[in-house]
Design a protein around this motif. Structure first.
Motif, PDB file in Angstrom:
ATOM      1  N   ILE A   1      12.895 -11.431   5.984  1.00 31.59           N
ATOM      2  CA  ILE A   1      12.831 -10.048   5.513  1.00 31.59           C
ATOM      3  C   ILE A   1      13.483  -9.999   4.137  1.00 31.59           C
ATOM      4  O   ILE A   1      14.651 -10.371   3.982  1.00 31.59           O
ATOM      5  CB  ILE A   1      13.550  -9.093   6.484  1.00 31.59           C
ATOM      6  N   ILE A   2      12.724  -9.567   3.126  1.00 32.56           N
ATOM      7  CA  ILE A   2      13.264  -9.573   1.762  1.00 32.56           C
ATOM      8  C   ILE A   2      13.775  -8.204   1.329  1.00 32.56           C
ATOM      9  O   ILE A   2      14.289  -8.053   0.223  1.00 32.56           O
ATOM     10  CB  ILE A   2      12.228 -10.091   0.741  1.00 32.56           C
ATOM     11  N   GLY A   3      13.642  -7.213   2.184  1.00 36.14           N
ATOM     12  CA  GLY A   3      14.134  -5.885   1.850  1.00 36.14           C
ATOM     13  C   GLY A   3      13.227  -4.810   2.410  1.00 36.14           C
ATOM     14  O   GLY A   3      12.380  -5.066   3.276  1.00 36.14           O
ATOM     15  N   GLN A   4      13.416  -3.602   1.911  1.00 33.19           N
ATOM     16  CA  GLN A   4      12.587  -2.468   2.297  1.00 33.19           C
ATOM     17  C   GLN A   4      11.729  -2.050   1.111  1.00 33.19           C
ATOM     18  O   GLN A   4      12.009  -2.423  -0.031  1.00 33.19           O
ATOM     19  CB  GLN A   4      13.467  -1.305   2.755  1.00 33.19           C
ATOM     20  N   ILE A   5      10.679  -1.276   1.390  1.00 32.14           N
ATOM     21  CA  ILE A   5       9.812  -0.869   0.286  1.00 32.14           C
ATOM     22  C   ILE A   5      10.574   0.076  -0.645  1.00 32.14           C
ATOM     23  O   ILE A   5      11.449   0.830  -0.216  1.00 32.14           O
ATOM     24  CB  ILE A   5       8.503  -0.222   0.783  1.00 32.14           C
ATOM     25  N   SER A   6      10.234   0.006  -1.917  1.00 32.64           N
ATOM     26  CA  SER A   6      10.910   0.814  -2.927  1.00 32.64           C
ATOM     27  C   SER A   6      10.478   2.275  -2.824  1.00 32.64           C
ATOM     28  O   SER A   6       9.494   2.613  -2.150  1.00 32.64           O
ATOM     29  CB  SER A   6      10.573   0.285  -4.319  1.00 32.64           C
ATOM     30  N   GLU A   7      11.210   3.122  -3.513  1.00 40.75           N
ATOM     31  CA  GLU A   7      10.868   4.546  -3.519  1.00 40.75           C
ATOM     32  C   GLU A   7       9.482   4.767  -4.120  1.00 40.75           C
ATOM     33  O   GLU A   7       8.690   5.570  -3.619  1.00 40.75           O
ATOM     34  CB  GLU A   7      11.918   5.323  -4.315  1.00 40.75           C
ATOM     35  N   GLU A   8       9.185   4.029  -5.198  1.00 35.96           N
ATOM     36  CA  GLU A   8       7.875   4.163  -5.841  1.00 35.96           C
ATOM     37  C   GLU A   8       6.752   3.728  -4.900  1.00 35.96           C
ATOM     38  O   GLU A   8       5.729   4.406  -4.773  1.00 35.96           O
ATOM     39  CB  GLU A   8       7.832   3.327  -7.124  1.00 35.96           C
ATOM     40  N   ALA A   9       6.948   2.575  -4.221  1.00 41.35           N
ATOM     41  CA  ALA A   9       5.937   2.091  -3.277  1.00 41.35           C
ATOM     42  C   ALA A   9       5.777   3.060  -2.111  1.00 41.35           C
ATOM     43  O   ALA A   9       4.663   3.300  -1.634  1.00 41.35           O
ATOM     44  CB  ALA A   9       6.313   0.706  -2.764  1.00 41.35           C
ATOM     45  N   SER A  10       6.886   3.631  -1.662  1.00 44.08           N
ATOM     46  CA  SER A  10       6.842   4.600  -0.564  1.00 44.08           C
ATOM     47  C   SER A  10       5.952   5.786  -0.919  1.00 44.08           C
ATOM     48  O   SER A  10       5.126   6.230  -0.110  1.00 44.08           O
ATOM     49  CB  SER A  10       8.263   5.079  -0.244  1.00 44.08           C
ATOM     50  N   LYS A  11       6.087   6.283  -2.138  1.00 41.74           N
ATOM     51  CA  LYS A  11       5.275   7.418  -2.584  1.00 41.74           C
ATOM     52  C   LYS A  11       3.810   7.021  -2.730  1.00 41.74           C
ATOM     53  O   LYS A  11       2.908   7.765  -2.338  1.00 41.74           O
ATOM     54  CB  LYS A  11       5.814   7.951  -3.909  1.00 41.74           C
ATOM     55  N   ASN A  12       3.564   5.847  -3.314  1.00 44.20           N
ATOM     56  CA  ASN A  12       2.185   5.390  -3.521  1.00 44.20           C
ATOM     57  C   ASN A  12       1.448   5.165  -2.204  1.00 44.20           C
ATOM     58  O   ASN A  12       0.260   5.481  -2.074  1.00 44.20           O
ATOM     59  CB  ASN A  12       2.171   4.090  -4.324  1.00 44.20           C
ATOM     60  N   LEU A  13       2.162   4.615  -1.228  1.00 45.73           N
ATOM     61  CA  LEU A  13       1.528   4.201   0.024  1.00 45.73           C
ATOM     62  C   LEU A  13       1.582   5.269   1.111  1.00 45.73           C
ATOM     63  O   LEU A  13       0.864   5.167   2.110  1.00 45.73           O
ATOM     64  CB  LEU A  13       2.195   2.924   0.547  1.00 45.73           C
ATOM     65  N   GLY A  14       2.448   6.258   0.940  1.00 48.22           N
ATOM     66  CA  GLY A  14       2.605   7.271   1.976  1.00 48.22           C
ATOM     67  C   GLY A  14       3.351   6.751   3.185  1.00 48.22           C
ATOM     68  O   GLY A  14       3.111   7.180   4.316  1.00 48.22           O
ATOM     69  N   LEU A  15       4.292   5.805   2.950  1.00 47.48           N
ATOM     70  CA  LEU A  15       5.076   5.216   4.036  1.00 47.48           C
ATOM     71  C   LEU A  15       6.547   5.601   3.895  1.00 47.48           C
ATOM     72  O   LEU A  15       7.003   5.980   2.812  1.00 47.48           O
ATOM     73  CB  LEU A  15       4.945   3.689   4.025  1.00 47.48           C
TER      74      LEU A  15
END
Length: 484
Positions: free
Chosen positions: A201-215
């Motif tokens: 596990i390399i980390g959690q998704i970034s804030e930007e990725a969260s917004k782009n992906l809807g996760l």
């Protein structure tokens, strides 16, 4: 307790696949988004932005109507070897150079000399040296060279990492956990990502990725691997002699072995298995499914169901394709000859041949190339048992029957053909503690759904045709060497 889900991503050559995998290891939904391949002679490239936009689109589609809070982790696999230079701002400096790209012939010869092992222009280091030699300004601006899965992980987390199998295509030494001396001497090692084990596990998704992906922001990112390697998990390769044929754009044949087979000419390739104490020996064919796609575009594009019609016409052509022999190396050959200048060949064409004969010839030619790989593995002491079929090619029953009769091996059809996506799901479930080991996950998730046995009459007939295929192949190899 609420059911948890995992997102599996496969950045392939023809497109991006995304699957939603439940905690029992079943793919409950999957989507594919295609993108373009740019081909110009030896040069084969793709846009990394296409990879990312396709990933975003596919994830949003697969998550439609699904609770985003139920997603625990995402795992990415990808095509390889790929070279993508990114700048200090993390943005791509050019298109990605794909595994089919053969421009770095001169640089591969250099690596062969300094390493003592057969290097191929498809590999990462020759391509990096080609950029250094031919695009020095771009090379000077490069902060890191990434591969397909590395780039998506970077867009997900902002972290530059790779896995040790993907790093192998950059000549990484898995056993020692380091780059070889010549990579350091060439001053390339500082431009390559930090190496992790698949399943970390390399980390959690970034804030930007969260917004782009809807996760949600707490979605974990698990390191995957090369698509074909990840597919060995989704195929359930656990014991010596277990084999799998992964056919998509290309074909990879993997076999489990206890013994490490070393071959400086790379006719047989062997790497450590995901499971300690075992190894994976393998061989590769550059173009298999790619040839079927090519023929569809050339001769079947007007049909409403082109692949169905192509297969039906191939099945109606007699065994041996009415005397047509196809050498399927349309983008250079990989194992066992590693010839970037190898070209495809259709021998024996006459005015009486129909497109169905050509279709069957392609199916047979790819199966003969697979038999060639099997024979080299066995000559090297790698015993090949029943072959598990994975990838898009495994959904073509006719092709599986041909392969069984030509290789003389029983083909096992798996419950889930998208074995790379399933392999990503297995890594994600293992990483997040749903299974104590990869073995447990594989035994629990992978199932054989059907069995295709060789036809004894066809085996005998195809044994004769294979000799013609091999003679034609050897003639073509000799012709290339004499003209080179």
């Amino acid at each position: 307790m609420k059911s948890r889900f995992f997102l599996a991503i496969d950045i392939g050559t023809s497109g991006c696949k995304v699957a939603l995998v439940n905690s029992e290891g079943k793919i409950v939904r999957k989507i594919k988004e295609t993108y373009e391949v740019f081909i110009n002679g030896h040069k084969v490239e793709q846009s990394p932005e296409d990879w990312w936009l396709s990933t975003v689109k596919a994830i949003r589609k697969v998550m439609t109507g699904h609770d985003k809070k139920s997603v625990e982790a995402v795992c990415v696999a990808g095509q390889s070897p790929v070279v993508l230079p990114i700048g200090r701002d993390g943005k791509p400096l050019s298109r990605a150079i794909l595994w089919m790209d053969r421009r770095a012939i001169k640089q591969a010869d250099l690596i062969s000399e300094v390493s003592g092992w057969k290097a191929d222009p498809s590999e990462v280091i020759p391509k990096i040296l080609w950029l250094r030699d031919n695009k020095p300004e771009l090379y000077r601006r490069t902060a890191a060279f990434l591969q397909a899965s590395d780039y998506i992980n970077y867009r997900l987390t902002g972290r530059i990492v790779t896995d040790h199998y993907t790093a192998l295509t950059s000549n990484y030494d898995i056993d020692r956990g380091e780059w070889p001396h010549y990579i350091t001497e060439l001053e390339i090692n500082d431009l390559l990502p930090r190496v992790c084990k698949p399943g970390e596990i390399i980390g959690q998704i970034s804030e930007e990725a969260s917004k782009n992906l809807g996760l949600e922001r707490d979605v974990k990112v698990v390191v995957g691997s090369i698509d074909a390697f990840t597919a060995t998990l989704g195929s359930g390769l656990l014991s010596p002699r277990d084999a799998c044929d992964i056919t998509g754009t290309s074909t990879c044949l993997f076999v489990v072995t206890k013994r490490r087979v070393l071959d400086s000419k790379a006719r047989i390739l062997t790497v450590p298995h995901f499971i300690e104490g075992l190894n994976l020996s393998f061989g590769m064919i550059s173009t298999s499914g790619a040839l079927v796609d090519w023929l569809v575009k050339l001769m079947y594009h007007r049909e409403k169901e082109p692949y169905k019609v192509l297969t039906e016409e191939a099945e109606n052509s007699p065994p041996g394709s009415n005397g047509l022999v196809v050498i399927p190396h349309f983008a250079g050959s990989r194992t066992p000859s590693w010839d970037p200048d190898m070209r495809g060949l259709m021998a024996g064409l006459t005015l009486s041949h129909k497109r169905g004969d050509i279709a069957r010839g392609i199916f047979e030619g790819c199966a003969f190339a697979l038999k060639h790989v099997v024979n080299h593995l066995e000559k090297g002491g790698v015993l090949v048992g029943d072959i598990r079929a994975g990838g898009q090619g495994s959904t073509n029953t006719f092709w599986c029957k041909l392969k069984a009769s030509i290789t003389g091996r029983t083909y096992l059809i798996l419950n889930e053909p998208d074995v790379t996506l399933l392999g990503c799901g297995i890594l994600a479930m293992y990483a997040t503690g749903y299974y104590k080991s990869l073995e447990e996950a594989m035994k629990s998730v992978v199932r054989v759904a059907g069995v295709v046995k060789p036809d004894k009459k066809l085996m005998k007939m195809y044994g004769e045709v294979y000799r013609t295929y091999l003679a034609t192949y050897n003639w073509l190899v000799g012709r290339n060497r004499s003209s080179g």
